[in-house]
Design an enzyme around this catalytic site. Sequence first.
Site, PDB file in Angstrom:
ATOM      1  N   ASP A   1      -8.376  11.075  -6.871  1.00  0.00           N
ATOM      2  CA  ASP A   1      -8.138  11.966  -8.011  1.00  0.00           C
ATOM      3  C   ASP A   1      -9.412  12.438  -8.705  1.00  0.00           C
ATOM      4  O   ASP A   1      -9.380  13.412  -9.453  1.00  0.00           O
ATOM      5  CB  ASP A   1      -7.239  11.272  -9.042  1.00  0.00           C
ATOM      6  CG  ASP A   1      -5.820  11.111  -8.529  1.00  0.00           C
ATOM      7  OD1 ASP A   1      -5.402  11.936  -7.698  1.00  0.00           O
ATOM      8  OD2 ASP A   1      -5.134  10.162  -8.958  1.00  0.00           O
TER       9      ASP A   1
ATOM     10  N   ARG B   1      -4.844  11.408   2.099  1.00  0.00           N
ATOM     11  CA  ARG B   1      -5.815  10.422   1.636  1.00  0.00           C
ATOM     12  C   ARG B   1      -6.123   9.375   2.716  1.00  0.00           C
ATOM     13  O   ARG B   1      -6.661   8.299   2.413  1.00  0.00           O
ATOM     14  CB  ARG B   1      -5.331   9.758   0.337  1.00  0.00           C
ATOM     15  CG  ARG B   1      -4.098   8.898   0.490  1.00  0.00           C
ATOM     16  CD  ARG B   1      -3.598   8.385  -0.869  1.00  0.00           C
ATOM     17  NE  ARG B   1      -2.434   7.524  -0.686  1.00  0.00           N
ATOM     18  CZ  ARG B   1      -1.570   7.217  -1.651  1.00  0.00           C
ATOM     19  NH1 ARG B   1      -1.738   7.710  -2.860  1.00  0.00           N
ATOM     20  NH2 ARG B   1      -0.548   6.425  -1.411  1.00  0.00           N
TER      21      ARG B   1
END
Lengths: 414, 414
Positions: free
Chosen positions: A145, A303
Site C-alpha cells: 500500500d 502482490r
Amino acid sequence: MTDYSMGKLRGNCVLAQSGGPTTVINCSIAGAIQEAFRYQEIEGIYGAINGILGVLYEELIDIRAEDPKTINGLVSTPSSALGSCRRKLSEEDYDRILDVFRSHNIRYFFYNGGNDSMDTADKIAKLAKKSGYEMRVMGIPKTIDNDLAFTDHCPGFGSVARHNAIFLRDAAKDNESLYTSDTVKVVEVMGRDTGWIAAATALARESDEDGPHLIYVPERPTSKEKLLADVEREYKKRGRVVIAVSEGMVDEHGEPISASTSSVDVDGFGHKQYGGAGDTVCEFIKEGLKIKARSNKAGTSQRAAVDRASVVDQQEAYMVGQMAVRNAVQGQTGYMVTLVREDGPEYRCTTGLAPLADVANAVKYLPDEFINNEGNYVTPAFIDYAKPLVGGFLHPYIRFEKNYIEKKLPTFKG
Amino acid sequence: MTDYSMGKLRGNCVLAQSGGPTTVINCSIAGAIQEAFRYQEIEGIYGAINGILGVLYEELIDIRAEDPKTINGLVSTPSSALGSCRRKLSEEDYDRILDVFRSHNIRYFFYNGGNDSMDTADKIAKLAKKSGYEMRVMGIPKTIDNDLAFTDHCPGFGSVARHNAIFLRDAAKDNESLYTSDTVKVVEVMGRDTGWIAAATALARESDEDGPHLIYVPERPTSKEKLLADVEREYKKRGRVVIAVSEGMVDEHGEPISASTSSVDVDGFGHKQYGGAGDTVCEFIKEGLKIKARSNKAGTSQRAAVDRASVVDQQEAYMVGQMAVRNAVQGQTGYMVTLVREDGPEYRCTTGLAPLADVANAVKYLPDEFINNEGNYVTPAFIDYAKPLVGGFLHPYIRFEKNYIEKKLPTFKG
C-alpha cells in the site's frame, strides 16, 4: 564475526511476518537471516509460524536447521514464507508473548509488517521494558500500500506497481484492438485507504493511446456524475477508455463505492474488505452511458507476482531486513527501519530509523502534489517519484504506422 | 523467391484479425507477412483495420510501407496489432466484401480468428467461387479457448495457460501464508463454453499444498450443494482451499452461474458476456459455509501477458501464419491451418489443413478422459496433453522444512 564492546546482548531471536504478503517480503526475511548469521550475539534464529500467532502458540521453527538453498530461495519466492496473520491482540496476549520470549530466551524480535504490526511491535517493546526484560524489538517495513509514514516508500510497493503497470498495459492493449466491441476497460487494484497503487498504473502510459486514461484514488471522493462526465469526455476523444480504480474508491460522501456488506468480510482488525469497485464502476458506465465496460482484478496475485518483481524493490527489501538486525545488535530497539532517498541525479536509497509508535499511528496518503486538479489522474511529480521504484520497465510494444491504401468504392453505409 | 509453374495466382493479399485477441496472435500475422515477402505472386500486402470491418469500410493499410522493425516487433506485442472486431455479417456485407476484394485485386485473404471467423472466411471463399472471382482464402487459427476442432490445440492457448498457471500459483502462495484470515481463494479464468483454460491451471500444482484444489469447467454442471460439499471437504484437509472456475461455469440446470443480465453485455454475435462466476462462487461459500472467500480475475489481461507467453505457443503461432500463406500460394483455398502433434517421446507439432466449414461448425469440448470422475479436477492425461504447450515453467518456490523448537509453556488457550 562482528564484536561490539558496548551494549552487547546475547540470546535467541524471533522473526515473524504479518498482514498481507508482498512479492518481496521474503527478501526482507532473507536479509535478516543472513545478517543474523554474522553475529555471535544471536544464537538461535527462530521463525514464528503465522506471525504473532506463532509466538502465542509457541510455534517456532529453527531457521539454522533449514537448507541454505532454502534461505537463498526466499528472495525469489513471493508471499510470507513463515506464514502470516491478521490478529488484534488483547492485553493477555501481550503477557503471553512476553512469557514465550522469556522462556525461550528471546532477546531479539523482528516484525516484518505494516502499521498494525509496528503497533504490535511497539507494545511488545514497551511491555518488555516495563517488565524489566531486556530485549530489542525492530520493525521491518512491508506493505504494497506504500502508506507507512517516515519512509520514502515501502518495500513491496515497487513490485506491485510494476505488476500493475504491466497488467494494465496489457488490458489497455487488448482494449485498443477490440474497442469496437469492448469499449471501456476498468482495472481494479488494491489500496483500501490510499491510492498509491492505482496511481502507479500511470507508469504504463507513454502516449495518449496508452492507458490508463483516468485514475480514481480514495484521496479524491468522486461522485457517479463526475465519473460519468469524465468517462464520456475520454470516450469522445478516442472511442474507448481505460480506467484504473483503487479498491477503496469513495463516492462524494466518502463512502467506498463498493464496500462489501457481508459480515464475514471483516478482518481481525475490524477492517472491512473491499473489492468490487471495478465492477461497480462498470455498472455505472453501462447504465449511465449505455456503453460496454468490463473489469479486470488481479486481486491477491498482484502482490505475489515474483516474475514481475522490481529488482530495486527486491534489493531494498533485503537491505531493510539486514539493517533491522544490524541496528538491533548494535543496541537499537523500538524502531522501524526506513528508506531514505538520497539527493542527486541518480536514484539511490539508504536506510534510517523511525520510532515504532510514530509509524504505528500515521498513514501516508497521496499528497496533493501527486494528484491532478481534476482528481482523476496523477501529476508528473508522481511519475518522477514512482518510476525509479519499479526497477526498469518492459520492452516497448509496437504499433503499425498505418499508411492507408486509397479507397476505390463509395463509402459503405452498413 | 519461390516460383510455382502450376496454379499460380498473382495479386494483392489482405490479412485480418478477428475476435478476442491473444498473446501470440501477432506472431501469426508476423509469420504470414514474412512468408508473403517471399513470393512474387503476392504483390500488395494489406492489413484490414479492425478485422472484417476494415474490408467493409476499405480501411486497408500498406504493410510493405511499415518499418521492418515493426514487423519484427509483432512477435513480442500482444493483442491484435491490426485491430479486431466482433461482427455478425449480413448477406449485403458479403457482397460488399467481394466488391472491395475485386476493386483492389485482392487474390488472397488470410483470416486470423476462431470459429466465427472461420465461418466468415468460408462464406467469402464460397461466394467468390460462385461469383467466378478467383481468390484463395485461408484461416489462421487463434483462440485462447482452445475449442477449435481438427487441430491438436489452438495458438493462444499455451500462453493463456502459462499466464493462468502463474497467476493461480501466486494466488495460492498468498493464500497459503494468509489462510488464517483469507481462507478460500477463487480464481476466475476465461472460457465461456469450454473448460480448457480452467483445466490448465492444474499445471500450477506440484504438491498437495499447491493450488488449485478444485477446478470447475462448463463441461460438468455443478450444483451449489455439490460445490459446497467439495469445498468443505478440501477445507477440512488443510484449512484453506484454492479453486479455479471457468467464467462459463454452469449450475445443475446447465445455466451459467453468473450470466450477466445487462442487455449491453451481448457481443456482435449475440453471445452473452459472462464474468462474475468467481464472485458468485465466493458468495455461495460465504453464505453456505461461513468462511471467507475472495476472487481474483485477470480478465482480458490474461490473454495479453506477453512476458508470460509460452515460447512454444509463440513459435507455433508464427508457423501457422507462415503455412497459411505458403499453402495459399501453392494453390490451396478454403482451409484452416491446423496443428498436428507428432507421435514420439519429445513433443513436436507440424501443420495440416482442415476445411473451413468443418472448423466453423464444430466446438471441441474437454473430453471425458481429461476430467476426473467427480467433475471437479483434471486427470493426469490432461496434464500430459497440456504441459508441453506452456513451453517450460518457472523456477520453483521454496518452503521452509519447519523443524519446530520444543514448546516450554502450557498450551495457549487464547
